[in-house]
Design a protein around this motif. Structure first.
Motif, mmCIF file in Angstrom:
data_model
loop_
_atom_site.group_PDB
_atom_site.id
_atom_site.type_symbol
_atom_site.label_atom_id
_atom_site.label_comp_id
_atom_site.label_asym_id
_atom_site.label_seq_id
_atom_site.Cartn_x
_atom_site.Cartn_y
_atom_site.Cartn_z
ATOM 1 N N LYS A 236 0.836 -1.121 -0.186
ATOM 2 C CA LYS A 236 -0.105 -0.047 0.048
ATOM 3 C C LYS A 236 0.835 1.226 -0.099
ATOM 4 O O LYS A 236 0.511 2.085 -0.864
ATOM 5 C CB LYS A 236 -0.901 -0.151 1.165
ATOM 6 C CG LYS A 236 -1.859 -1.037 1.130
ATOM 7 C CD LYS A 236 -2.828 -0.966 2.354
ATOM 8 C CE LYS A 236 -3.842 -2.387 2.440
ATOM 9 N NZ LYS A 236 -4.576 -2.211 3.777
ATOM 10 N N GLU A 237 1.953 1.242 0.658
ATOM 11 C CA GLU A 237 2.905 2.524 0.685
ATOM 12 C C GLU A 237 3.459 2.540 -0.630
ATOM 13 O O GLU A 237 3.466 3.789 -0.958
ATOM 14 C CB GLU A 237 4.076 2.051 1.741
ATOM 15 C CG GLU A 237 4.930 3.232 1.840
ATOM 16 C CD GLU A 237 6.274 2.571 2.793
ATOM 17 O OE1 GLU A 237 7.362 3.283 2.443
ATOM 18 O OE2 GLU A 237 6.040 1.921 3.682
ATOM 19 N N TYR B 119 2.128 1.652 -3.454
ATOM 20 C CA TYR B 119 1.308 2.292 -4.552
ATOM 21 C C TYR B 119 0.570 3.684 -4.258
ATOM 22 O O TYR B 119 0.434 4.477 -5.140
ATOM 23 C CB TYR B 119 0.017 1.323 -4.475
ATOM 24 C CG TYR B 119 0.111 -0.067 -4.926
ATOM 25 C CD1 TYR B 119 0.986 -0.518 -5.886
ATOM 26 C CD2 TYR B 119 -0.635 -1.092 -4.440
ATOM 27 C CE1 TYR B 119 1.130 -1.621 -6.406
ATOM 28 C CE2 TYR B 119 -0.682 -2.461 -5.043
ATOM 29 C CZ TYR B 119 0.239 -2.598 -6.031
ATOM 30 O OH TYR B 119 0.472 -3.933 -6.616
ATOM 31 N N SER B 120 0.481 3.902 -2.853
ATOM 32 C CA SER B 120 0.048 5.238 -2.591
ATOM 33 C C SER B 120 0.915 6.415 -3.020
ATOM 34 O O SER B 120 0.696 7.343 -3.398
ATOM 35 C CB SER B 120 -0.103 5.271 -0.795
ATOM 36 O OG SER B 120 1.268 5.394 -0.326
ATOM 37 N N GLU B 121 2.393 6.189 -3.045
ATOM 38 C CA GLU B 121 3.425 7.225 -3.457
ATOM 39 C C GLU B 121 3.359 6.979 -5.093
ATOM 40 O O GLU B 121 3.304 8.283 -5.558
ATOM 41 C CB GLU B 121 4.645 6.825 -2.871
ATOM 42 C CG GLU B 121 5.670 7.805 -3.295
ATOM 43 C CD GLU B 121 6.991 7.560 -2.759
ATOM 44 O OE1 GLU B 121 7.995 8.183 -3.085
ATOM 45 O OE2 GLU B 121 7.193 6.745 -1.568
ATOM 46 N N TRP C 79 -6.825 8.781 -8.854
ATOM 47 C CA TRP C 79 -7.038 7.546 -8.442
ATOM 48 C C TRP C 79 -8.229 7.214 -9.359
ATOM 49 O O TRP C 79 -8.355 5.781 -9.570
ATOM 50 C CB TRP C 79 -7.341 7.049 -7.129
ATOM 51 C CG TRP C 79 -5.866 6.973 -6.313
ATOM 52 C CD1 TRP C 79 -5.073 7.939 -5.904
ATOM 53 C CD2 TRP C 79 -5.123 5.684 -5.784
ATOM 54 N NE1 TRP C 79 -4.084 7.447 -5.047
ATOM 55 C CE2 TRP C 79 -3.974 6.228 -5.017
ATOM 56 C CE3 TRP C 79 -5.733 4.433 -6.178
ATOM 57 C CZ2 TRP C 79 -3.374 4.996 -4.527
ATOM 58 C CZ3 TRP C 79 -4.764 3.282 -5.449
ATOM 59 C CH2 TRP C 79 -3.736 3.821 -4.870
ATOM 60 N N TRP D 121 -9.499 -0.127 0.961
ATOM 61 C CA TRP D 121 -8.206 0.541 0.780
ATOM 62 C C TRP D 121 -8.285 1.368 -0.535
ATOM 63 O O TRP D 121 -8.038 2.342 -0.472
ATOM 64 C CB TRP D 121 -7.092 -0.098 1.039
ATOM 65 C CG TRP D 121 -5.665 0.947 1.079
ATOM 66 C CD1 TRP D 121 -5.259 1.740 1.937
ATOM 67 C CD2 TRP D 121 -4.866 1.168 -0.117
ATOM 68 N NE1 TRP D 121 -4.220 2.163 1.734
ATOM 69 C CE2 TRP D 121 -3.992 1.899 0.371
ATOM 70 C CE3 TRP D 121 -4.901 0.555 -1.497
ATOM 71 C CZ2 TRP D 121 -3.085 2.532 -0.657
ATOM 72 C CZ3 TRP D 121 -3.833 1.075 -2.160
ATOM 73 C CH2 TRP D 121 -2.822 1.826 -1.791
ATOM 74 N N GLN E 136 -8.774 5.381 -1.358
ATOM 75 C CA GLN E 136 -7.953 6.344 -2.040
ATOM 76 C C GLN E 136 -8.558 6.871 -3.091
ATOM 77 O O GLN E 136 -8.287 8.288 -3.331
ATOM 78 C CB GLN E 136 -6.804 5.487 -2.605
ATOM 79 C CG GLN E 136 -6.161 4.511 -1.821
ATOM 80 C CD GLN E 136 -5.602 5.379 -0.335
ATOM 81 O OE1 GLN E 136 -4.983 6.424 -0.533
ATOM 82 N NE2 GLN E 136 -5.868 4.689 0.705
#
Length: 316
Positions: A89-90, A92-94, A137, A125, A129
């Protein structure tokens, strides 16, 4: 360029991350007992750089008249270990916003892979986003890989295992995405069963129709990719693993090139409509990737199954 000449489109998948994103998997490019991509900050940083370079590569393709319009999406990572969901997740989120600065949502989709089972938490999740940052997203889709292999099918194998799973169980595997509206592209599946006998009788025709009808009727699914080519072929066993290769099955006459157009996909598993009425009830339990499936007792008087059109026959 040859894709554009044939009117085809492509998704570029970053299949291997530096250090390996899963244990003991050759697809990572580094068969190892540790997921060094997640455990080593330097490898993690290299992976971010690789994603940036992938996005820039697509931009260069778009600027070239011979390849413009061919690439329609990218996948940031293939099958990351389920033990590192938070680290995934970290990443992907960045990286999703980074990619979006190069590849806009109105032109390219981004595929994200999670290996949790069920996919409930990862899909929640993704939905969060999208709500928090729709600009970056939107156009993000989930990529589940759906096989009846790797410990799912079991001995003694029969075709009914695959029929029951595709028609009864697998819709529940896709439900976490459908229930909250996360677009889904099934990025990998095949006709492989893990056992011999896949080419006998009407199994191939029925199995393909079941899969195609599932993708067409599942509320969340917007596309799918069948495993279509074997890179390595043993000259001594040229027919080994043919069921993993759509192109080989076409070349060998198991499937006509236009077989998909002959299949009825208007409802789930139409060739076994009566059998679907005997699906197990999965509604009150947790359905995992390897949950077993067996038809319930038939109704009095027995059942008749009509066969799907043979993939070697075209309907006219």
């Amino acid at each position: 360029a040859w894709l554009k000449e044939r009117g085809m489109r492509a998704v570029l998948d970053l299949h291997a991350l530096p250090g390996g994103q899963a244990r003991w998997q050759s697809f990572t490019g580094r068969v190892t007992g540790e997921e060094h991509f997640f455990l080593d900050d330097a490898e993690f940083a290299r992976g971010k750089h690789a994603v940036q370079e992938l996005a820039e590569l697509v931009r260069r393709y778009e600027a070239d008249p011979s390849t413009s319009g061919v690439v329609v999406g990218v996948e940031l990572m293939n099958e990351p270990s389920h033990k590192h969901v938070e680290r995934t997740k970290e990443f992907y989120s960045e990286m999703v916003p980074v990619v979006r600065r190069v590849l806009p949502a109105d032109r390219y989709f981004i595929m994200l892979s999670f290996m949790d089972s069920p996919h409930t938490r990862s899909m929640d999740w993704i939905a969060e986003q999208v709500l928090a940052d729709p600009g970056n997203w939107s156009g993000v889709v989930h990529d589940p890989h759906l096989y009846h292999l790797y410990g799912d099918n079991h001995a003694p194998w029969s075709e009914e295992q695959d029929y029951c799973k595709a028609c009864c169980r697998d819709p529940h595997i896709l439900r976490p995405m459908a229930s909250i509206g996360v677009p889904t592209i099934v990025g990998e599946y095949s006709t492989a069963t893990g056992f011999s006998g896949w080419h006998e009788g009407d199994f191939l025709a029925n199995n393909l129709q079941n899969y195609f009808s599932l993708w067409n009727t599942a509320a969340s699914v917007v596309g799918s990719f069948m495993w279509n080519y074997r890179i390595l072929v043993d000259p001594a066993q040229p027919q080994k693993y043919v069921e993993w290769s759509l192109l080989d099955m076409v070349d060998l006459g198991y499937i006509r090139p236009d077989f998909a157009y002959a299949l009825d996909t208007s409802e789930l598993c139409p060739a076994m409509r009566e059998d679907v009425r005997r699906c197990p009830d999965f509604s009150n339990g947790t359905v995992l990737w390897d949950t077993r499936c067996a038809w319930q007792a038939p109704a009095v008087g027995g059942l008749r199954r009509r066969l799907a059109p043979s993939p070697t026959t075209v309907l006219v």
